[in-house]
Design a protein around this motif. Sequence first.
Motif, short mmCIF file in Angstrom:
data_model
loop_
_atom_site.label_atom_id
_atom_site.label_comp_id
_atom_site.label_asym_id
_atom_site.label_seq_id
_atom_site.Cartn_x
_atom_site.Cartn_y
_atom_site.Cartn_z
N GLY A 259 0.79 -1.22 0.00
CA GLY A 259 0.00 0.00 0.00
C GLY A 259 0.82 1.27 0.00
O GLY A 259 0.26 2.36 0.03
N ALA A 260 2.15 1.16 -0.04
CA ALA A 260 2.99 2.35 0.00
C ALA A 260 2.92 3.14 -1.30
O ALA A 260 3.10 4.35 -1.30
CB ALA A 260 4.44 1.97 0.31
N GLY A 261 2.70 2.45 -2.42
CA GLY A 261 2.60 3.14 -3.70
C GLY A 261 3.61 2.70 -4.74
O GLY A 261 3.82 3.40 -5.74
N LYS A 262 4.23 1.53 -4.55
CA LYS A 262 5.24 1.06 -5.50
C LYS A 262 4.67 0.88 -6.89
O LYS A 262 5.27 1.30 -7.88
CB LYS A 262 5.85 -0.25 -4.99
N THR A 263 3.50 0.28 -6.98
CA THR A 263 2.91 0.04 -8.30
C THR A 263 2.39 1.34 -8.91
O THR A 263 2.53 1.55 -10.12
CB THR A 263 1.79 -1.02 -8.21
N THR A 264 1.85 2.23 -8.12
CA THR A 264 1.41 3.53 -8.64
C THR A 264 2.61 4.28 -9.20
O THR A 264 2.53 4.87 -10.29
CB THR A 264 0.71 4.35 -7.54
N PHE A 265 3.72 4.26 -8.49
CA PHE A 265 4.94 4.90 -8.97
C PHE A 265 5.38 4.25 -10.29
O PHE A 265 5.74 4.94 -11.24
CB PHE A 265 6.05 4.78 -7.92
N THR A 266 5.33 2.92 -10.35
CA THR A 266 5.78 2.21 -11.55
C THR A 266 4.86 2.47 -12.73
O THR A 266 5.31 2.53 -13.88
CB THR A 266 5.91 0.70 -11.26
N ARG A 267 3.56 2.65 -12.48
CA ARG A 267 2.64 3.03 -13.58
C ARG A 267 3.09 4.36 -14.19
O ARG A 267 3.12 4.52 -15.41
CB ARG A 267 1.22 3.17 -13.06
N GLY A 268 3.41 5.32 -13.34
CA GLY A 268 3.90 6.60 -13.83
C GLY A 268 5.21 6.44 -14.57
O GLY A 268 5.42 7.03 -15.64
N LEU A 269 6.12 5.63 -14.03
CA LEU A 269 7.39 5.36 -14.67
C LEU A 269 7.17 4.80 -16.08
O LEU A 269 7.80 5.22 -17.04
CB LEU A 269 8.18 4.40 -13.80
N GLY A 270 6.23 3.85 -16.19
CA GLY A 270 5.91 3.27 -17.50
C GLY A 270 5.38 4.32 -18.46
O GLY A 270 5.72 4.31 -19.65
N GLU A 271 4.55 5.22 -17.95
CA GLU A 271 4.05 6.31 -18.80
C GLU A 271 5.20 7.19 -19.26
O GLU A 271 5.27 7.58 -20.44
CB GLU A 271 3.02 7.14 -18.03
N GLY A 272 6.12 7.51 -18.37
CA GLY A 272 7.27 8.32 -18.72
C GLY A 272 8.17 7.65 -19.75
O GLY A 272 8.76 8.31 -20.60
N LEU A 273 8.26 6.33 -19.69
CA LEU A 273 9.04 5.57 -20.66
C LEU A 273 8.31 5.43 -22.00
O LEU A 273 8.94 5.17 -23.02
CB LEU A 273 9.33 4.16 -20.14
N GLY A 274 6.98 5.55 -21.97
CA GLY A 274 6.20 5.35 -23.18
C GLY A 274 5.99 3.89 -23.52
O GLY A 274 6.04 3.50 -24.68
N VAL A 275 5.73 3.06 -22.50
CA VAL A 275 5.52 1.63 -22.74
C VAL A 275 4.04 1.28 -22.80
O VAL A 275 3.20 2.04 -22.33
CB VAL A 275 6.22 0.76 -21.67
N ARG A 276 3.78 0.13 -23.39
CA ARG A 276 2.40 -0.37 -23.46
C ARG A 276 1.94 -0.80 -22.08
O ARG A 276 2.65 -1.47 -21.34
CB ARG A 276 2.32 -1.54 -24.44
N GLY A 277 0.76 -0.40 -21.72
CA GLY A 277 0.19 -0.73 -20.41
C GLY A 277 -0.97 -1.67 -20.57
O GLY A 277 -1.18 -2.20 -21.65
N PRO A 278 -1.71 -1.87 -19.54
CA PRO A 278 -1.55 -1.21 -18.25
C PRO A 278 -0.44 -1.85 -17.43
O PRO A 278 -0.22 -3.05 -17.49
CB PRO A 278 -2.91 -1.40 -17.57
N VAL A 279 0.25 -1.02 -16.66
CA VAL A 279 1.26 -1.52 -15.74
C VAL A 279 0.54 -1.93 -14.47
O VAL A 279 -0.11 -1.12 -13.83
CB VAL A 279 2.33 -0.45 -15.45
N GLN A 280 0.62 -3.22 -14.18
CA GLN A 280 -0.03 -3.79 -12.99
C GLN A 280 1.02 -4.52 -12.16
O GLN A 280 2.08 -4.86 -12.66
CB GLN A 280 -1.12 -4.78 -13.40
N SER A 281 0.68 -4.77 -10.93
CA SER A 281 1.60 -5.52 -10.09
C SER A 281 1.83 -6.90 -10.67
O SER A 281 0.87 -7.60 -11.02
CB SER A 281 1.03 -5.64 -8.67
N PRO A 282 3.08 -7.33 -10.79
CA PRO A 282 3.36 -8.67 -11.32
C PRO A 282 3.38 -9.75 -10.25
O PRO A 282 4.04 -10.77 -10.40
CB PRO A 282 4.75 -8.48 -11.93
N THR A 283 2.63 -9.56 -9.18
CA THR A 283 2.67 -10.45 -8.03
C THR A 283 2.51 -11.92 -8.42
O THR A 283 3.25 -12.77 -7.94
CB THR A 283 1.57 -10.07 -7.02
#
Length: 168
Positions: free
Chosen positions: A39-63
Amino acid sequence: MSVVERYSAADPDAMHELGVAFGRRLGAGDLVILTGELGAGKTTFTRGLGEGLGVRGPVQSPTFVIARTHPSLVGGAPLIHVDAYRLADSSELEDLDLDFDGAVVVAEWGAGLVDARDSWVEIVIDRPIGAGDAAADDADDDVAEAPIEPRALTVTGHGPRWQNGVLA
């Protein structure tokens, strides 16, 4: 050589925007280790990172799949998003045969499991104590489901790649 920077994210949108800004600085061969409670926000941060990189999403937790690859939509490096929580040691990570040199690799829960490289970034996300006990049940580690409370990020750039700072 290490450079330490501190940031705060007032809400999930701010966490996402920090990820976008950071993603725009990354390229093939970059390794990011994310640490923080559920719940700290690791995946939310990574979603933004993916947007900044311009990658295909959605970026979800790979648990449940341990590693998920997101190809670039803009001719850049792909994002490999790893959840190292269930891995016992670095040899299990090596068995995944990830392309550390040709991709941006983000490893949640990767501290101590991913062998250090010449340069890498470690991001520790802290949330207030008692913030969102319900968030501990959130398998997607998405701060959008947790109470809106500020997060503190400690960003440490290791090695020559980050000697002039990570986001500063």
